[in-house]
Design a protein around this motif. Structure first.
Motif, PDB file in Angstrom:
ATOM      1  N   VAL A   1       5.214   1.148   9.261  1.00  0.00           N
ATOM      2  CA  VAL A   1       4.026   1.871   9.730  1.00  0.00           C
ATOM      3  C   VAL A   1       4.397   3.316  10.064  1.00  0.00           C
ATOM      4  CG1 VAL A   1       2.329   2.030  11.594  1.00  0.00           C
ATOM      5  CG2 VAL A   1       2.802  -0.172  10.522  1.00  0.00           C
ATOM      6  N   THR A   2       5.547   3.526  10.685  1.00  0.00           N
ATOM      7  CA  THR A   2       5.996   4.877  11.023  1.00  0.00           C
ATOM      8  C   THR A   2       6.201   5.711   9.770  1.00  0.00           C
ATOM      9  OG1 THR A   2       7.075   4.045  13.008  1.00  0.00           O
ATOM     10  CG2 THR A   2       7.762   6.203  12.245  1.00  0.00           C
ATOM     11  N   ALA A   3       6.730   5.100   8.719  1.00  0.00           N
ATOM     12  CA  ALA A   3       6.967   5.831   7.476  1.00  0.00           C
ATOM     13  C   ALA A   3       5.657   6.210   6.783  1.00  0.00           C
ATOM     14  CB  ALA A   3       7.829   5.000   6.534  1.00  0.00           C
TER      15      ALA A   3
ATOM     16  N   GLU B   1      -6.166   1.620   4.867  1.00  0.00           N
ATOM     17  CA  GLU B   1      -5.526   2.217   3.704  1.00  0.00           C
ATOM     18  C   GLU B   1      -4.497   3.278   4.102  1.00  0.00           C
ATOM     19  OE1 GLU B   1      -8.936   2.172   4.075  1.00  0.00           O
ATOM     20  OE2 GLU B   1      -9.168   0.329   2.914  1.00  0.00           O
ATOM     21  N   GLU B   2      -4.715   3.919   5.240  1.00  0.00           N
ATOM     22  CA  GLU B   2      -3.760   4.918   5.715  1.00  0.00           C
ATOM     23  C   GLU B   2      -2.585   4.255   6.440  1.00  0.00           C
ATOM     24  OE1 GLU B   2      -3.722   8.913   8.518  1.00  0.00           O
ATOM     25  OE2 GLU B   2      -5.634   8.125   7.787  1.00  0.00           O
ATOM     26  N   LEU B   3      -2.867   3.206   7.182  1.00  0.00           N
ATOM     27  CA  LEU B   3      -1.797   2.488   7.877  1.00  0.00           C
ATOM     28  C   LEU B   3      -0.900   1.736   6.898  1.00  0.00           C
ATOM     29  CD1 LEU B   3      -3.786   0.987  10.870  1.00  0.00           C
ATOM     30  CD2 LEU B   3      -1.994   2.709  11.001  1.00  0.00           C
ATOM     31  N   ASP B   4      -1.509   1.224   5.842  1.00  0.00           N
ATOM     32  CA  ASP B   4      -0.783   0.417   4.873  1.00  0.00           C
ATOM     33  C   ASP B   4      -1.170   0.846   3.459  1.00  0.00           C
ATOM     34  OD1 ASP B   4       0.674  -1.584   3.629  1.00  0.00           O
ATOM     35  OD2 ASP B   4      -0.926  -3.051   3.849  1.00  0.00           O
ATOM     36  N   PRO B   5      -0.591   1.955   2.957  1.00  0.00           N
ATOM     37  CA  PRO B   5      -1.000   2.443   1.642  1.00  0.00           C
ATOM     38  C   PRO B   5      -0.621   1.501   0.491  1.00  0.00           C
ATOM     39  CG  PRO B   5       0.792   3.777   2.521  1.00  0.00           C
ATOM     40  CD  PRO B   5       0.390   2.813   3.593  1.00  0.00           C
TER      41      PRO B   5
END
Length: 148
Positions: free
Chosen positions: A50-52, A134-138
């Motif tokens: 998530v940080t990446a 979608e932003e948290l987990d592309p």
């Protein structure tokens, strides 16, 4: 090989594996990572992913692990929560708490546990921060249905 019998109900005696025939050294037995350590590693990996992908998602939010949920919450015997998201209050940060035992109980394999921990973390962060999934987990792991 000599026959060893179990005397007085004390259990198996003697070596569990024969020594290596070439070196004479005892064969090391593989040990599996304990469940709690493996779960903590899964949480670290999920937080790292998530940080990446979205570093702003974890600003002002603490991620923690507990074995089981407290009995104070609104849950019954049939529906036990997997995690809890607590919104930030001015002096305190927001919190995401992942419950180890319920998550382990729902996963069939260790790979499934890794995916379930990541999905649960992403859902809780989405609920707290309102950042789109979608932003948290592309890569789409949280919405992918092809997992064990």
């Amino acid at each position: 090989m000599a026959h060893r019998r179990e005397r007085h109900g004390r259990g198996l005696r003697g070596p569990l594996a024969l020594p290596n025939p070439l070196t004479g050294d005892p064969v090391p037995l593989r040990s599996r990572t304990p469940r709690a350590e493996y779960f903590t590693g899964c949480v670290r990996q999920a937080v790292g992913r998530v940080t990446a992908s979205c570093p702003r998602a974890l600003v002002g939010i603490d991620v923690g692990v507990e074995d089981v949920p407290a009995t104070v919450g609104g849950w019954s015997r049939d529906r036990v929560p997997l995690a809890a998201a607590i919104g930030p209050e001015p002096p305190l940060h927001g919190q995401v708490v992942l419950y180890r035992r319920p998550l382990e109980h729902r996963a069939r394999t260790r790979k499934g546990l890794r995916i379930l921990v990541f999905r649960t973390l992403v859902e809780q962060l989405h609920a707290l921060t309102e950042i789109p999934l979608e932003e948290l987990d592309p890569e789409g792991w949280a919405t992918d249905d092809d997992w064990e």
